[in-house]
Motif scaffolding. Sequence first.
Motif, PDB file in Angstrom:
ATOM      1  N   LEU A 359      44.021  57.174  43.245  1.00  9.12           N
ATOM      2  CA  LEU A 359      44.229  57.014  41.523  1.00  9.12           C
ATOM      3  C   LEU A 359      44.884  58.396  41.252  1.00  9.12           C
ATOM      4  O   LEU A 359      45.192  58.659  40.116  1.00  9.12           O
ATOM      5  CB  LEU A 359      43.023  56.934  40.986  1.00  9.12           C
ATOM      6  N   THR A 360      44.991  59.182  42.218  1.00  9.73           N
ATOM      7  CA  THR A 360      45.523  60.602  42.027  1.00  9.73           C
ATOM      8  C   THR A 360      46.968  60.532  42.860  1.00  9.73           C
ATOM      9  O   THR A 360      46.970  59.648  43.694  1.00  9.73           O
ATOM     10  CB  THR A 360      44.688  61.623  42.259  1.00  9.73           C
ATOM     11  N   ASP A 361      47.594  61.642  42.792  1.00 11.61           N
ATOM     12  CA  ASP A 361      48.989  61.613  43.587  1.00 11.61           C
ATOM     13  C   ASP A 361      48.760  62.192  44.887  1.00 11.61           C
ATOM     14  O   ASP A 361      49.019  63.515  45.168  1.00 11.61           O
ATOM     15  CB  ASP A 361      49.870  62.519  42.837  1.00 11.61           C
ATOM     16  N   ASP A 362      48.087  61.341  45.652  1.00 12.36           N
ATOM     17  CA  ASP A 362      47.455  61.705  47.041  1.00 12.36           C
ATOM     18  C   ASP A 362      47.662  60.578  48.059  1.00 12.36           C
ATOM     19  O   ASP A 362      48.109  59.682  47.509  1.00 12.36           O
ATOM     20  CB  ASP A 362      46.321  62.198  47.061  1.00 12.36           C
ATOM     21  N   THR A 363      47.664  60.950  49.346  1.00 11.70           N
ATOM     22  CA  THR A 363      47.822  59.989  50.367  1.00 11.70           C
ATOM     23  C   THR A 363      46.880  60.276  51.525  1.00 11.70           C
ATOM     24  O   THR A 363      46.211  61.143  51.632  1.00 11.70           O
ATOM     25  CB  THR A 363      49.447  60.285  50.844  1.00 11.70           C
ATOM     26  N   THR A 374      41.876  63.953  54.277  1.00 11.33           N
ATOM     27  CA  THR A 374      42.825  63.894  53.042  1.00 11.33           C
ATOM     28  C   THR A 374      42.853  65.284  52.312  1.00 11.33           C
ATOM     29  O   THR A 374      41.824  65.827  52.052  1.00 11.33           O
ATOM     30  CB  THR A 374      42.194  62.898  52.042  1.00 11.33           C
ATOM     31  N   LYS A 375      44.161  65.868  51.966  1.00 15.74           N
ATOM     32  CA  LYS A 375      44.116  67.249  51.299  1.00 15.74           C
ATOM     33  C   LYS A 375      44.481  66.875  49.994  1.00 15.74           C
ATOM     34  O   LYS A 375      45.801  66.603  49.949  1.00 15.74           O
ATOM     35  CB  LYS A 375      45.015  67.923  52.170  1.00 15.74           C
ATOM     36  N   PRO A 376      43.856  67.063  48.941  1.00 18.38           N
ATOM     37  CA  PRO A 376      44.093  67.018  47.411  1.00 18.38           C
ATOM     38  C   PRO A 376      45.426  67.826  47.221  1.00 18.38           C
ATOM     39  O   PRO A 376      45.765  68.834  47.420  1.00 18.38           O
ATOM     40  CB  PRO A 376      43.108  67.209  46.702  1.00 18.38           C
ATOM     41  N   SER A 377      46.303  67.123  46.457  1.00 22.69           N
ATOM     42  CA  SER A 377      47.493  67.832  46.215  1.00 22.69           C
ATOM     43  C   SER A 377      47.331  68.761  44.818  1.00 22.69           C
ATOM     44  O   SER A 377      47.956  69.541  44.692  1.00 22.69           O
ATOM     45  CB  SER A 377      48.557  66.713  45.680  1.00 22.69           C
ATOM     46  N   SER A 378      46.102  68.459  44.157  1.00 21.50           N
ATOM     47  CA  SER A 378      45.831  69.275  43.180  1.00 21.50           C
ATOM     48  C   SER A 378      44.145  69.504  43.026  1.00 21.50           C
ATOM     49  O   SER A 378      43.544  68.507  42.433  1.00 21.50           O
ATOM     50  CB  SER A 378      46.622  68.686  41.784  1.00 21.50           C
ATOM     51  N   ALA A 379      43.659  70.476  43.798  1.00 20.95           N
ATOM     52  CA  ALA A 379      42.394  70.369  43.947  1.00 20.95           C
ATOM     53  C   ALA A 379      41.633  71.097  42.824  1.00 20.95           C
ATOM     54  O   ALA A 379      42.352  71.743  42.026  1.00 20.95           O
ATOM     55  CB  ALA A 379      42.011  71.206  45.240  1.00 20.95           C
ATOM     56  N   ALA A 387      41.243  64.546  44.839  1.00 22.47           N
ATOM     57  CA  ALA A 387      41.764  63.179  45.127  1.00 22.47           C
ATOM     58  C   ALA A 387      40.592  62.301  44.863  1.00 22.47           C
ATOM     59  O   ALA A 387      39.547  62.282  45.220  1.00 22.47           O
ATOM     60  CB  ALA A 387      42.206  63.135  46.637  1.00 22.47           C
ATOM     61  N   VAL A 388      41.034  61.044  44.141  1.00 22.00           N
ATOM     62  CA  VAL A 388      40.297  60.009  43.989  1.00 22.00           C
ATOM     63  C   VAL A 388      40.755  58.960  44.463  1.00 22.00           C
ATOM     64  O   VAL A 388      42.070  58.458  44.424  1.00 22.00           O
ATOM     65  CB  VAL A 388      40.141  59.741  42.423  1.00 22.00           C
ATOM     66  N   GLN A 389      40.168  58.019  45.431  1.00 19.75           N
ATOM     67  CA  GLN A 389      40.493  56.920  45.865  1.00 19.75           C
ATOM     68  C   GLN A 389      39.453  55.630  45.803  1.00 19.75           C
ATOM     69  O   GLN A 389      38.219  56.059  45.905  1.00 19.75           O
ATOM     70  CB  GLN A 389      40.482  57.220  47.488  1.00 19.75           C
ATOM     71  N   PHE A 390      40.216  54.573  45.735  1.00 24.82           N
ATOM     72  CA  PHE A 390      39.369  53.293  45.567  1.00 24.82           C
ATOM     73  C   PHE A 390      39.727  52.314  46.806  1.00 24.82           C
ATOM     74  O   PHE A 390      40.779  52.235  47.191  1.00 24.82           O
ATOM     75  CB  PHE A 390      39.592  52.644  44.283  1.00 24.82           C
ATOM     76  N   ASN A 391      38.699  51.668  47.219  1.00 22.99           N
ATOM     77  CA  ASN A 391      39.246  50.793  48.662  1.00 22.99           C
ATOM     78  C   ASN A 391      38.205  49.540  48.640  1.00 22.99           C
ATOM     79  O   ASN A 391      37.167  49.465  48.154  1.00 22.99           O
ATOM     80  CB  ASN A 391      38.509  51.645  49.761  1.00 22.99           C
ATOM     81  N   VAL A 392      39.026  48.713  48.940  1.00 20.88           N
ATOM     82  CA  VAL A 392      38.063  47.216  49.315  1.00 20.88           C
ATOM     83  C   VAL A 392      38.182  47.009  50.845  1.00 20.88           C
ATOM     84  O   VAL A 392      39.340  47.234  51.599  1.00 20.88           O
ATOM     85  CB  VAL A 392      38.697  46.200  48.206  1.00 20.88           C
ATOM     86  N   ARG A 393      37.333  46.207  51.090  1.00 23.20           N
ATOM     87  CA  ARG A 393      37.308  45.531  52.624  1.00 23.20           C
ATOM     88  C   ARG A 393      36.561  44.345  52.842  1.00 23.20           C
ATOM     89  O   ARG A 393      35.457  43.931  52.264  1.00 23.20           O
ATOM     90  CB  ARG A 393      36.436  46.790  53.609  1.00 23.20           C
TER      91      ARG A 393
END
Length: 461
Positions: A359-363, A374-379, A387-393
Motif C-alpha cells: 500500500l506504500t511505494d515499496d517492493t 523489504t527495505k522501506p523507501s520512506s522509513a 512499508a505496509v503490505q497486504f497479502n492473501v493466500r
Amino acid sequence: MTRAAHYLAAVSAIALMPMQAHAQDMSAEEAAEMRAQISELKAQVEALETRLNTQEAAQAGAPIAPAPAPAAVADENKPAINFKGAPEIKTKDGWSFKPRGRIQYDAVHVSAPDAVNDSGLGFSNELRRIRLGAQGSMPGGFGYKFEVDFADNDIAVADAILTYKNDGTTVSIGHHNNLQSLEELTSSLHISFLERAAFTDAFGFERRAGVSVSQKAGDFILSGGVFTASIDDLTSDEDDSIGLDGRIVYARKFGDTRVHLGGSAHWRDLGDNVQSVRYRQRPAVHATDTRFIATPRLPASSETSFGLEAAVIAGRLHAVGEAHWMQPDLIASTTADPNVLGAADPTFFGGYVEAGIFLTDDTRGYKSGKFDRTKPSSAVGEGGIGAVQFNVRYDRLDLNDNGITGGTQDGYSASLIWTPIDYIRFMLNYNHLVYGDAAIAAGTDRDYSVDSVGVRAQVDF
C-alpha cells in the motif's frame, strides 16, 4: 628585586670598589667623572630592564607551540566498521565479523466447533524464535555462519556452516537448510504470513547436517547436496539416515519485473533404525500443538518428493505459487490397521498460491533464488510511515491417498504487514481452515472448519 636591579647593584659595587680603594688619591675632577660614568651605566641598566620586562610580558601571553607529532604510520589493514542492523567489522585482507539475531513474539487464538474438546484451543502465546549468532568472512573466499535458537525453553543449533565462494560457486558444509522449496528457503524474517505453507512442516522440511554446492550460471542457479540427519538427531548414533537433494532456479529481470521459476527433487533413506514417518500440521499458527490433519505413523524405508515453484515481483505487486508431492516407500507390515496397508505407496500433495500488494511505494525483496528483506523507501524517522503490505493466500494440504487417511486442509488466509524500518516488523494474520477427514472428530463429524488469528512483533539484526 628584578634581575636588572640585581645586575645594577653588582655593577655599581664593582665600579665603586676601585673608587673607594683610591678615593684618597682622586681629585675632585676625577671623582665627578666617575660619578657621571656610574650614572650613565645606571641609565643603560634601566633601559635594559625595560626591554626585559617587555619581552617577558610578550612571552607570557603567547601560546606554547606544541611539540611536533611523530609521523603517522599508515595502517592499510585498519578495520572498517559499518552498521547493518548491528556493527559489521571488516578488514581489507578479507576478515569480517557481524553479530546477528532475531526475536519473534506471537500471540494467537484458535477456535473450533464446540464439540472439539482440545486444550490447544483458545488463546496462547510464545516466543516463536529467539536466535543469537554471528557471521562473517575469512581470507581466501571462506566464510562462516552460526546461530543458536533459545525458543521453547530449549537450546537448539539453527545454522552452523562453513562456506567457500569463488566465481559464482558456493560450497556449504555443516548444519543448514536442504535444497527444498522457495517458501522453506526464504527466511522466517521475510515470509508473508506467520507460518510457512502447510506442506513445508507437514513433509518434515528442516535443517540437516551435510554438504551442498550451488553454481550461478547467468540467470540459472544449480544446486545439489548430500545430507544426513538434523543436529538434534545426531546426538544419538541410532539415526543413520542420508538424503540427496537437488534444485534448479531460473531468475531474470525483464525491466522492473522479476520472474522466478524453479524445481527440486529429493530422496531420503531413513536408515536402519528410523523405519517410520508421519505427516501432520498445525492450524496455520505455531503457538498451539493441536493438529487437525495428520496421518498415522507409517512404516517406511525412504521418501521421495518433487516440487515446482514460480513467482513474479512487479513493483508493488508480487505473486507466488508452489506444488509439492511426497511419496513414502512403505514397508510390508503385519499390522491390521487398514490406514497403514494401502494397495500401493501413497502420494501426498501440498501447494499454495499467494498474491500481495504494498500500500506504500515499496517492493518485495529478492536475492539468490529466494525472497529477501523489504527495505522501506520512506522509513519511520525519515519522514515516512515505513512499508505496509497486504497479502492473501490459498493453501492446500492433502494427506489422503491409497488407503491412507490423514485428512485434507484448505486454508484461506490474509495478512497485513507493517515494516516501519528495515529491521522491525509487525504482522496480523487471519486463517480460515476447512478440514475433511480431520484427525480430531467434532462429535461424530470429521468435516468442519477452524479459524485462527495471530499477531507477531519482530526485530532482527
